[in-house]
Design a protein around this motif. Structure first.
Motif, short mmCIF file in Angstrom:
data_model
loop_
_atom_site.label_atom_id
_atom_site.label_comp_id
_atom_site.label_asym_id
_atom_site.label_seq_id
_atom_site.Cartn_x
_atom_site.Cartn_y
_atom_site.Cartn_z
N LEU A 180 0.84 -1.19 0.00
CA LEU A 180 0.00 0.00 0.00
C LEU A 180 0.89 1.25 0.00
CD1 LEU A 180 -2.71 -1.07 2.58
CD2 LEU A 180 -3.03 -0.70 0.13
N ARG A 181 0.29 2.34 -0.43
CA ARG A 181 1.01 3.63 -0.34
C ARG A 181 1.34 3.91 1.11
NH1 ARG A 181 -0.94 8.92 0.27
NH2 ARG A 181 -3.08 8.13 0.20
N THR A 182 2.60 4.28 1.31
CA THR A 182 3.03 4.62 2.67
C THR A 182 2.27 5.86 3.15
OG1 THR A 182 5.22 3.92 1.94
CG2 THR A 182 5.09 5.03 4.08
N PRO A 183 1.75 5.85 4.34
CA PRO A 183 1.03 7.05 4.84
C PRO A 183 1.94 8.27 4.74
CG PRO A 183 0.74 5.24 6.36
CD PRO A 183 1.71 4.76 5.33
N GLY A 184 1.42 9.35 4.18
CA GLY A 184 2.22 10.57 4.04
C GLY A 184 2.88 10.68 2.69
N ALA A 185 2.98 9.58 1.96
CA ALA A 185 3.62 9.65 0.64
C ALA A 185 2.68 10.35 -0.34
CB ALA A 185 3.95 8.26 0.15
N ASP A 186 3.25 10.98 -1.31
CA ASP A 186 2.47 11.74 -2.28
C ASP A 186 1.60 10.79 -3.10
OD1 ASP A 186 2.53 14.60 -3.89
OD2 ASP A 186 2.24 12.83 -5.20
N ARG A 187 0.30 10.98 -3.04
CA ARG A 187 -0.62 10.03 -3.70
C ARG A 187 -0.48 10.08 -5.21
NH1 ARG A 187 -5.76 10.27 -5.87
NH2 ARG A 187 -6.91 8.30 -5.75
N THR A 188 -0.40 11.28 -5.74
CA THR A 188 -0.34 11.41 -7.20
C THR A 188 0.92 10.73 -7.74
OG1 THR A 188 -1.43 13.55 -6.99
CG2 THR A 188 -0.36 13.07 -9.11
N GLN A 189 1.99 10.95 -7.00
CA GLN A 189 3.25 10.34 -7.45
C GLN A 189 3.18 8.82 -7.36
OE1 GLN A 189 6.71 11.88 -5.45
NE2 GLN A 189 8.07 10.46 -6.49
#
Lengths: 230, 713
Positions: free
Chosen positions: B66-75
Motif C-alpha cells: 500500500l502507499r506509505t502514509p504521508g507519501a504523495d498520492r499522485t506520485q
C-alpha cells in the motif's frame, strides 16, 4: 585391381582388425563418384581430405581426425589408418595410404569406459609428458598425373614437404603388410590377411631421375596367405 | 486444476495471499511465481506472478505494498501505473516474438496487468485488486482457445526451443512408423506440471530432482540454470556432470533458454558448464576446487593407481580432507551448483561441493535411480552430505505446502512407452526372474513417485504387491498411436550372424516400408568386452543390405552419435542421455546372469529406455530363453509387476551378492571356479574319491549338498 575388389579388401581388413580385438574402431568403405563417368573414390565415409592433410602432425590435428571420424581403422594404441583409392575404370589414378600414430602412448585396457580423446584429456601434465612419443606419420601417396617435379608415388613423413620416391602405386596389402610387419609384428602373425598379396602388384611408375636416388622399391611378387611367393 | 510453480520471489508474504486466493479457481492453467524473467530497460526482472489459464487468458500480477502514509498520492499512482506499463510492454514484446501467438501484427489475445495490493482502500487510476477481489476480477476475463493456450504455454515455458522438431519431409503415409513418429514429435510441446516445478521452483536451499529416464531432467536443469542466472546475474553458478558428451548439450540448451529469457548470451564467467573431474585443459569442479585452495589436483591415471576403480571417490575424499582439516574453512566458490547424472557421483563429491557452496547450500542434484552404472549407489541426503557437529543431517528435504519444493519427482516418462518401461523395470529388478530379485528400491514410495499405482496387496517391505503404471504417468499419445505387442519384441537366434542379419533386415524394412531414416535407429551393445567383434558382424550384415553404419562413442565423446545416412552402434556408456525411435539391444543375454548382476540388469534397463517408440531385444545362447520368459511374464501379467517386496535385510543382501566386483576380485573368483571345476571333474571321473577329501573340505561338500537340496525344494 578395381574399385569393387579394393573396397572389399579394405573392408575385410578393417573388420578383421575390429573383430579380432586389434582395433578400437573401424569403418566399412564406400565408393564415391568424382564427377566424371567411371571415376570413383573408394574411401571411408564422409572423407574430408582437407582435414587429412595432416600438415602440422600436431596433437590437435590428431584429435580432429578422431572427432570427425577421418579413419579407416583406429588401432588399439590409437594409431589411425587411412586407406583411400581413386579409380578411373580399373586404373588406379591416385591413392592415399596413411599411418598416423597417436602422439601419446596408452593401451586399450587403460581406457575403461572413456573414449580415446576423453582419456587423453584427463591425463595430468606430467603424465602426458611421460607418455609423449615422437613417432612420425607415414603417408604413401600416389598420383598418376603428378607434376613433373614430384614422384608419381611417394612417401611423406616427418615434414609435409617430404616426397620420398616409391617405385610404384601400392596395393592395399602392400601398405598394411609394411605397417604391420614392421610396427605390429604380433598382429601381422595373427592376421595373415594383412600381408597376403593375392594379386600381382601394380606396375612400377617412377621417374628415371628418382630411380637413381634413394627410394622405396618392391618386386612384383604375389604372396599367398601363408607368405609364400606364388 | 491450477498448477503453482514457485520461483525466486516465493518468500514474499503477498505471494501466499495471491496463491490462496486463486488456488481454488476452477481453471486449467498455471500460476507462475517469479517467472518469466522480463527485460525492463537494461534490467532483467522476474515477474511477480503470471497466471495463464484457458478460461481467462493471461494475467500479469504486480505485487505491491500500500502507499506509505504521508507519501504523495499522485506520485505513487503515477509510479505504479508506470510499473504496470513497463511490465505489460516487457511481457507483450516477449510474447510477440512468437509468431504462433499473433494475429497479424498483434498478439492474438489480451495481456491483462493488475496490481495486487494487501487491500483495496482507494480509487486507483490503474487496474488494482486484492485477495478478496482477485478471483472475481480474473473470472471477468474472457477465455482463449485451446490451441492458442497450448502455444502460449510452450512460449512461456520455452519448451519450443528444446529440440527442433524434425520435419520428416519424406513421410507420405501417416500410418507408417515415421508417420506415427511425426505425430508423437508434434505432441511433445509442453512441459507438464512436474517439469515446470523442477525448472522454476527454487527453494533457496538444496533440492533433489528425481525422475525416470526420459522425464526431462537434463532439460529441467538447463532451464533452471538459465533462470537462476537471469534472476541472479552475480551468482557463481556451476552445472556439472560426468559424461563429457553432455558439455555440448548443456551449453546449447542453456544458451537457447538464456536467449529466450534475457535475449542475450549468458555470462559464461558466472554460469559455468563444468565437467566434474576435468582434464588438463578443462575447467572442472574438482580441479577448480583444488587449485583455488592451493592443492595439486589428482589426474585420472594417478588417481586410478592410488584408488583403483574408486579413483574419483578417492580424489574427492582426499581433497575434502585437505581443505577442511585442522578446522580450516573452505572458500565459497559457488552460490548455486546443479548436478546432473547424480547417480554417477560418489558421496565424497557431494560433501566436497557442500563445503564450497554458499551458506544456503543451493545444491540441486538430478538423477535416475536405476541408471546407476558404476560403483556409486544413490544415497539419501543425510548420507550424501553427512552430519553436522550436532549429529544432525546437514541436508533434509522438505516439501511444504505453499512453498517451493525441495524434493521433486518427475513421474511422467515422455520418451518410453509404458510397456517398454514396465518391461525395463521388470528386467532391471528381476521381478520375474526364476532365481529371484536382483535388486529393489529400498524406499517403497519411490514406485509411486515414478508413476506406478498399487493394484493389489500392499506396497510395504516384506509384503506382496502388484503394481501397474498409472495412466497419467505416460502421455496419452502412446496408447493412441502405438501397440503394446509392437513396442517390445524379443528374438533369440542360434548364432551372432543370424542375429545380425535379422537386425539388418528389420532396419532395411523400417527404411523401405516404414519411411524411417538411418538416424532413427540405435543399436546398443551391452557387453563392452565383445562389443567390437559384435559390431563388425552387424556392420557387415547392414552393409550386405545396403545400409551404412558406424560405431560411436569410442573415439571421442564430441563425435556426433547420429548421422543422417548411417545407423549408429554404441556401447551403453555413450548411449546414456540419448534416444532413438527404434532401439536394438543386441547380445542382450549377456545381461541376464553372472557376477555384477546389478550392473548388468541396470545396463539392460538403460538400453531399453533409450527408445522413443520401439525396442527390439536380441541375442544368442541359453540365457535368451530366460530373457524371453521374463518378458512374456510381464505380458502375461498384463504389464503388472507382481512380486513379494523383500525386507530391508533381504534388499541389503541382494546389494551384496549382485554388487559390482573389481578386476582383481573377478580374477580371483575365476581362478577359484577353475579349481572347483577341476575337483568336481576328478570326483566325477573317479580320479578322486569323496573319502579322500580332507575332513574340512568334506564338510564343505556336505554343506554344499545340503544347500543344493534346499534349492531343489
Amino acid at each position: 585391381m578395381n574399385s569393387v575388389g579394393t573396397c572389399k579388401t579394405i573392408d575385410d581388413i578393417a573388420m578383421a582388425l575390429l573383430s579380432s580385438g586389434h582395433a578400437i574402431n573401424a569403418t566399412l568403405h564406400t565408393s564415391v563418384s568424382l564427377g566424371e563417368p567411371y571415376y570413383v573414390r573408394v574411401t571411408w565415409p564422409n572423407n574430408q581430405f582437407t582435414l587429412t592433410d595432416y600438415v602440422a602432425a600436431s596433437y590437435d590435428e590428431y584429435l580432429a581426425l578422431l572427432r570427425e571420424r577421418q579413419f579407416s581403422v583406429i588401432l588399439n594404441d590409437g594409431a589411425i589408418l587411412q586407406i583411400s583409392y581413386d579409380f578411373r575404370r580399373d586404373t588406379v589414378e591416385a591413392h592415399r595410404l596413411a599411418f598416423i600414430p597417436c602422439p601419446i602412448e596408452f593401451t586399450q585396457d587403460e581406457l575403461d569406459d572413456l573414449t580415446i580423446e576423453d582419456f587423453l584429456a584427463v591425463l595430468g601434465e606430467e603424465e602426458i609428458q611421460s607418455r609423449l612419443r615422437s613417432r612420425p606419420y607415414l603417408r604413401f601417396d600416389y598420383n598418376r598425373r603428378a607434376p613433373e617435379t614430384e614422384p608419381f608415388s611417394h612417401l611423406q613423413t616427418c615434414y609435409s614437404e617430404s616426397r620420398i620416391p616409391v617405385c610404384g602405386p601400392l596395393l592395399v596389402q602392400q601398405f598394411t603388410g609394411f605397417i604391420f610387419k614392421n610396427f605390429y609384428p604380433g598382429i601381422a602373425r595373427d592376421l595373415p590377411l594383412l600381408t597376403a598379396l593375392t594379386e600381382e602388384p601394380l606396375a612400377h611408375n617412377i621417374r628415371d631421375e628418382q630411380r637413381s636416388e634413394l627410394h622405396f622399391h618392391f618386386h612384383r611378387v604375389v604372396r599367398s596367405l601363408q607368405g609364400q611367393a606364388i | 486444476m491450477l498448477d503453482i510453480a514457485y520461483g525466486s520471489v516465493a518468500q514474499r508474504p503477498q505471494v501466499q495471499q495471491l496463491v490462496e486466493a486463486l488456488r481454488r479457481l476452477p481453471v486449467t492453467g498455471t500460476l507462475y511465481i517469479g517467472y518469466p524473467v522480463l527485460r525492463i530497460g537494461d534490467e532483467q526482472v522476474p515477474s511477480d506472478a503470471l497466471l495463464t489459464t484457458q478460461e481467462h487468458g493471461v494475467v500479469l500480477f504486480d505485487l505491491a505494498p500500500l502507499r506509505t502514509p504521508g507519501a504523495d498520492r499522485t506520485q505513487w499512482l503515477a509510479e505504479t501505473t508506470e510499473r504496470q506499463d513497463d511490465r505489460y510492454r516487457a511481457l507483450y514484446n516477449k510474447l510477440l516474438a512468437n509468431r504462433e501467438l499473433t494475429n497479424r501484427r498483434d498478439l492474438a489475445f489480451k495481456v491483462n496487468v493488475v496490481t495486487f495490493l494487501p487491500t483495496i482502500d482507494d480509487d486507483y487510476t490503474f487496474e488494482a485488486t486484492d485477495a478478496d477481489h482477485v478471483a472475481g476480477y480474473v473470472a471477468t476475463l474472457p477465455p482463449i482457445g485451446e490451441d492458442l493456450f497450448r502455444r502460449l504455454n510452450a512460449a512461456i515455458q520455452r519448451t519450443r526451443n528444446i529440440k527442433p522438431v524434425r520435419r520428416r519431409e519424406n513421410v507420405k503415409n501417416e500410418n507408417s512408423r515415421a508417420g506415427v513418429l511425426k505425430r508423437i514429435e508434434a505432441e511433445i510441446a509442453n512441459l507438464d506440471q512436474w517439469q515446470k516445478a523442477g525448472a522454476i521452483e527454487f527453494p533457496n536451499a538444496p533440492q533433489r530432482i528425481r525422475g525416470l529416464a526420459g522425464s526431462g531432467k537434463t532439460i529441467v536443469l538447463a532451464l533452471k540454470a538459465a533462470y537462476l542466472h537471469a534472476t541472479n546475474p552475480d551468482w557463481r553458478i556451476g552445472v556439472t556432470f560426468q559424461s563429457r558428451a553432455l558439455y555440448q548439450q548443456f551449453e546449447d540448451l542453456i544458451r537457447r533458454f538464456s536467449y529466450d529469457t534475457i535475449d542475450d548470451e549468458p555470462d559464461w564467467t558466472k554460469l559455468q558448464v563444468l565437467h566434474a573431474w576435468g582434464g588438463r585443459a578443462d575447467a572442472a569442479v574438482y580441479r577448480n576446487i583444488a587449485v583455488s585452495h592451493g592443492k595439486e589436483p589428482r589426474d585420472y591415471a594417478t588417481a586410478k593407481r592410488l584408488w583403483g576403480s574408486n579413483a574419483f571417490e578417492g580424489a574427492c575424499a582426499e581433497l575434502l580432507e585437505a581443505i577442511t582439516s585442522n578446522g580450516a574453512t573452505p572458500q565459497t566458490m559457488y552460490e548455486a551448483l546443479l548436478i546432473d547424472e547424480a547417480q554417477d557421483f560418489p558421496i565424497s563429491f557431494f560433501r566436497l561441493v557442500y563445503a564450497v557452496t554458499e551458506q544456503h547450500k543451493r545444491i540441486i542434484w538430478a538423477y535416475d535411480e536405476l541408471q546407476n552404472l558404476g560403483e556409486y549407489a544413490m544415497a539419501p541426503p543425510a548420507e550424501l552430505f553427512g552430519l553436522d557437529e550436532n549429529g544432525q543431517p546437514r541436508v533434509e528435504l522438505r516439501n511444504e505446502e505453499n512453498s517451493p519444493k525441495q524434493d521433486i519427482v518427475l513421474p511422467v516418462c515422455y520418451r518410453n512407452t509404458p510397456w517398454a518401461l514396465t518391461i525395463a523395470h521388470a528386467l532391471g529388478f528381476g521381478i520375474y526372474r526364476p532365481q529371484g530379485l536382483v535388486q529393489m528400491f529400498a524406499e517403497t514410495q519411490l514406485w509411486r513417485d515414478v508413476g506406478y499405482e498399487v493394484q493389489d496387496g500392499e506396497l510395504e517391505l516384506g509384503h506382496h504387491v502388484a503394481l501397474k503404471r498409472n495412466t497419467n504417468a505416460s502421455p496419452s499419445y502412446f496408447a493412441a498411436l502405438l501397440q503394446p505387442e509392437d513396442a517390445v519384441v524379443c528374438a533369440a537366434f542360434n548364432r551372432p550372424l543370424d542375429e545380425a542379419r535379422w537386425i539388418a533386415n528389420e532396419i532395411r524394412r523400417g527404411i523401405d516400408e516404414d519411411e524411417l531414416l538411418p538416424r532413427d535407429f540405435l543399436i546398443i551393445l551391452p557387453n563392452v568386452v565383445t562389443a567390437k567383434s559384435e559390431s563388425s558382424i552387424i556392420m557387415k550384415a547392414l552393409d550386405a543390405v545396403g545400409i551404412r553404419s558406424h560405431l560411436a562413442g569410442v573415439n571421442s565423446s564430441r563425435d556426433v552419435l547420429f548421422m543422417d545416412d548411417s545407423v549408429a552402434m554404441t556401447q551403453i556408456y555413450r548411449a546414456k542421455g540419448n534416444e532413438a525411435p527404434m532401439v536394438f539391444v543386441s547380445n542382450a543375454g549377456y545381461c541376464l546372469d553372472g557376477f555384477a548382476l546389478g550392473r548388468k540388469r541396470n545396463t539392460l534397463f538403460t538400453a531399453i529406455t533409450r527408445s522413443n517408440a520401439w525396442v527390439r531385444i536380441t541375442g544368442t545362447g541359453e540365457q535368451m530363453s530366460q530373457l524371453i520368459a521374463e518378458i512374456e511374464s510381464v505380458k502375461r501379467h498384463h504389464y503388472r509387476l507382481d512380486f513379494g517386496y523383500p525386507t530391508a535385510e533381504q534388499i541389503q543382501h541382494l546389494q551384496v551378492i549382485h554388487r559390482d566386483r573389481d578386476d582383481k576380485e573377478l580374477e580371483k573368483i575365476g581362478k577359484n571356479l577353475d579349481s572347483f571345476k577341476a575337483v568336481l571333474e576328478d570326483l566325477q571321473s573317479g580320479n578322486m574319491l569323496l573319502e579322500q577329501l580332507p575332513p574340512e573340505t568334506r564338510k564343505l561338500v556336505d554343506a554344499l549338498t545340503a544347500m543344493l537340496g534346499k534349492t531343489d525344494e
